[in-house]
Design a protein around this motif. Sequence first.
Motif, short mmCIF file in Angstrom:
data_model
loop_
_atom_site.label_atom_id
_atom_site.label_comp_id
_atom_site.label_asym_id
_atom_site.label_seq_id
_atom_site.Cartn_x
_atom_site.Cartn_y
_atom_site.Cartn_z
N GLN B 279 63.68 -16.64 44.77
CA GLN B 279 64.48 -17.38 43.80
C GLN B 279 63.90 -18.79 43.59
OE1 GLN B 279 67.42 -16.27 42.25
NE2 GLN B 279 67.00 -14.26 43.10
N ASP B 280 64.27 -19.37 42.44
CA ASP B 280 63.74 -20.69 42.09
C ASP B 280 64.21 -21.77 43.05
OD1 ASP B 280 62.39 -19.64 40.03
OD2 ASP B 280 63.92 -20.07 38.51
N TYR B 281 65.50 -21.66 43.48
CA TYR B 281 66.01 -22.76 44.30
C TYR B 281 65.34 -22.83 45.65
CZ TYR B 281 69.13 -19.24 46.36
OH TYR B 281 69.63 -18.15 46.97
N VAL B 282 64.81 -21.68 46.11
CA VAL B 282 64.07 -21.71 47.38
C VAL B 282 62.75 -22.43 47.17
CG1 VAL B 282 62.98 -20.30 49.14
CG2 VAL B 282 65.20 -19.66 48.25
N ARG B 283 62.12 -22.15 46.00
CA ARG B 283 60.88 -22.85 45.70
C ARG B 283 61.13 -24.35 45.59
NH1 ARG B 283 58.85 -21.84 40.21
NH2 ARG B 283 59.27 -19.66 40.66
N THR B 284 62.27 -24.69 44.95
CA THR B 284 62.62 -26.11 44.81
C THR B 284 62.78 -26.76 46.18
OG1 THR B 284 63.86 -25.43 42.88
CG2 THR B 284 64.18 -27.68 43.64
N ALA B 285 63.48 -26.03 47.07
CA ALA B 285 63.71 -26.57 48.41
C ALA B 285 62.38 -26.80 49.12
CB ALA B 285 64.57 -25.62 49.22
N ARG B 286 61.44 -25.87 48.93
CA ARG B 286 60.12 -26.04 49.55
C ARG B 286 59.41 -27.25 48.94
NH1 ARG B 286 58.85 -20.19 49.77
NH2 ARG B 286 59.52 -19.54 51.84
N ALA B 287 59.55 -27.34 47.60
CA ALA B 287 58.84 -28.42 46.90
C ALA B 287 59.37 -29.79 47.31
CB ALA B 287 58.99 -28.23 45.39
N LYS B 288 60.67 -29.81 47.69
CA LYS B 288 61.24 -31.08 48.14
C LYS B 288 60.65 -31.52 49.47
CE LYS B 288 65.67 -30.38 48.21
NZ LYS B 288 67.12 -30.59 48.28
N GLY B 289 59.96 -30.60 50.11
CA GLY B 289 59.32 -30.95 51.37
C GLY B 289 60.17 -30.65 52.58
N LEU B 290 61.19 -29.80 52.39
CA LEU B 290 61.99 -29.43 53.55
C LEU B 290 61.16 -28.55 54.48
CD1 LEU B 290 65.38 -28.50 51.89
CD2 LEU B 290 64.77 -30.62 53.05
N SER B 291 61.53 -28.59 55.76
CA SER B 291 60.79 -27.75 56.71
C SER B 291 61.10 -26.28 56.43
CB SER B 291 61.19 -28.10 58.13
OG SER B 291 62.52 -27.70 58.34
N GLU B 292 60.13 -25.43 56.76
CA GLU B 292 60.26 -24.00 56.48
C GLU B 292 61.50 -23.43 57.16
OE1 GLU B 292 58.42 -22.57 54.35
OE2 GLU B 292 59.07 -20.50 54.61
N PHE B 293 61.74 -23.91 58.40
CA PHE B 293 62.89 -23.46 59.17
C PHE B 293 64.19 -23.72 58.42
CE2 PHE B 293 66.04 -24.14 62.56
CZ PHE B 293 65.87 -22.97 63.27
N ARG B 294 64.28 -24.94 57.86
CA ARG B 294 65.47 -25.34 57.13
C ARG B 294 65.62 -24.53 55.84
NH1 ARG B 294 68.78 -29.79 57.62
NH2 ARG B 294 69.76 -30.39 55.66
N VAL B 295 64.51 -24.31 55.17
CA VAL B 295 64.53 -23.55 53.92
C VAL B 295 65.05 -22.14 54.17
CG1 VAL B 295 63.11 -22.55 52.11
CG2 VAL B 295 62.71 -24.88 52.81
N ILE B 296 64.49 -21.53 55.20
CA ILE B 296 64.84 -20.13 55.46
C ILE B 296 66.29 -20.02 55.91
CG2 ILE B 296 64.39 -18.17 56.99
CD1 ILE B 296 62.28 -18.57 54.85
N LEU B 297 66.68 -20.86 56.87
CA LEU B 297 68.02 -20.67 57.43
C LEU B 297 69.12 -21.23 56.54
CD1 LEU B 297 67.79 -21.01 61.28
CD2 LEU B 297 67.78 -19.00 59.82
N LYS B 298 68.89 -22.42 55.96
CA LYS B 298 69.98 -23.05 55.22
C LYS B 298 70.05 -22.59 53.78
CE LYS B 298 72.32 -26.49 57.22
NZ LYS B 298 73.07 -27.71 57.06
N HIS B 299 68.89 -22.42 53.16
CA HIS B 299 68.92 -22.12 51.72
C HIS B 299 68.85 -20.64 51.42
CE1 HIS B 299 68.36 -26.35 50.25
NE2 HIS B 299 68.17 -26.47 51.55
#
Lengths: 339, 383
Positions: B279-299
């Motif tokens: 999904q786009d929002y996961v890409r956005t979260a990655r682009a914001k520079g969040l850690s992969e762990f945070r992206v996977i678990l939180k988003h």
Amino acid sequence: MNDGVSITIDYTSPFTWLRIFLAISVLFAMAAPLFPMPTWTSLWLDAWKRLKRNRTAMAGYYIVLILTLVASMANWISRYTPSYQDYDALETRSKQTRQFAQEGRRGFRMPEFSEKHWLDVDSLGRDNYARIVHGSVISLEVALISQGVAVVIGMCLGLVAGYYGGWVDAVLMAITEVILAFPFLLLVMTIVAMFGVPSIEMIFVIIGLVGWPSVARVMRAQVLSLKQKEFIEAARALGASDLRILITHLTPNTLAPIIIQVSLGMAGAILSEAGLSFLGFGAQEPTPSWGLMVAKGQGDLDPLWWLSVFPGLAIMAAVFGFNLLGDGLRDALDPRMKS
Amino acid sequence: MLNYAIRRLLFALAVIWAVYSVTFCLAHVEMFNPMINLVEKKRGIPESKWTKLGMADPIRLMMGQHGDVNTVERIREERGLNDPLFLNLRAFRTGSYGSLKSWGGFFSDQRHKTQYFRSLFNLVLNGDMGKTMRKRESVSHIIFTSVRTTAKLALCAIVIAMTLGLSLGVLSAVYQNTWIDRMAMLSAIVGISVPVYLVGLLMILVFVKHLRWIPGIGMDTSILPYMIVEVPWFIFPPGWTFEFQVQTWLILPALALGVRPGAALARMMRTTMLEVIRQDYVRTARAKGLSEFRVILKHAARNALIPVVTVLGLELAMLLTGAILTETVFALPGLGFQAYSALKDLDQDLIMGTVLFVSSMYVLANLIVDLSYAFLDPRIRYS
């Protein structure tokens, strides 16, 4: 002459030739991935191509084929009838057990397999290998017959409910809802207990009679989306009757999800029959049913663990094969779902 | 939303009523069972009003072949077994509802003096499910005591299943098409295929008989009812002592029961995670520079949980079914075992009570799953 010890095969019986025919067709099916693909293509050929490429699905395909081969060749590949009792073997085993105890060993004991009885004998002296081999017949029968019954009822009712809608749909879906409200095994158990434990064939049918709602739901959902399509409208504009639309236009287009549902349902049916037999509400002695064998071996679990574990592993292998094949068919027949 | 909830609740109640009726029919079919009748004839039991009609006599079955005639008749009267099952035809014949004046209300209507209506009213108005045939215990009491065992078992199994399933599902989605994914999914299919009693027997074999980590099976392993597990120093700060009790009877059954729902959850979680990760929002979260762990678990994982809730609801039913097998293997006096023994003994009231209770639990669980959808995913609108 049938002395009850070794199996004599009656070559005048049509069932024997049916089994031989089945075994030969299984051998052909095993070699099928090697056959050259035809030059033309179709939906089903495409699906077969995708299935061939999927390694886990092919593993399931071969497990199911081997199960079928074993079931059809059961009389040829086992030395004893499943109900022959060898008391000498029992005596030998009890001597071994005593020796094991006298040596003061405890804990893991290696299985006492002999050349005469490849997987030992059960507590009544019956050859375990012969019983496991003949148990595959029961498992395959329950998979085929119960799903056959479920598909016939489920497809008809799902078609009618989805196509006509209105109160027909409401009534049929209410019935579906009520049957699905019962835990499957508990409902089958109640029916079996209340009508008196019936013959094994009747249990196949009961599992089918309780299992049709899931097929009906899939069918209804398919029909609901298909009947809005243009080709149905075109058929109706050409003056096709409802029955013709249902049979020649709707049914063939719903087959793919039904096939997936059935192959997964077969796994469920094998598991249910084994569970029923394990609890004593399914196959009765001396039917060689895997679930029953696990239940009988349960009492001897401490020294003779292999009596219940091997039939249990057989159940697992069969269900595993059907599950793998079902998953593979889902990927092959419905490529949109594959990620 | 409220409208939908009320409609859904009414429908669930209707389904439970239908389930009740089906169960009632099934529980009373036994009396028309010619096999039991044959058994009675074989035992040399003299013919009664029931057997003459081709019906088995449930009280005779209970009291044995030399049962005292007077006691049999008294119990039969007490349990209302002389009343008709569904329809009181006598009421029509005597014209008990001939005129409105003589009609004394719904409950005094002769037509409702039947076994079906009586047990239904008893259940709805008094919460009374009758008594068991053999021990004459209250069915509701039996259910109340045994449901605690099953609830503990199911709760532990669900916790195990969710821990195992969600972590395996997320792992295999994150490491898609690597060996981790393949191993996880293979073990998930094995977990779905393996019968619960095979897992149970293997566990008994290894942990009870061979390793002797657990003293025995069943709930009253009087040797040591619980295990004291000390949390090792590398998990808990050194110098502190921390220990907790684990009820030993619960460990193996819960593990055995948790395998199948865990495997199903893992498969579902993987599928939905794979959808969500793209999904786009996961890409956005990655682009914001969040850690992969945070992206996977939180988003990602949070949003992937929504379809998983459905599987959880469906698995609850499988859990109740599995509880019958698990409780039989591990000799636990839970609800599944009560249902099993009721069916073995052909104990009408207990069969009706247990089957109805289990089915209602399932219907209510599905209802809650359906309603929780709207809260979890505001995009879903009900008309």
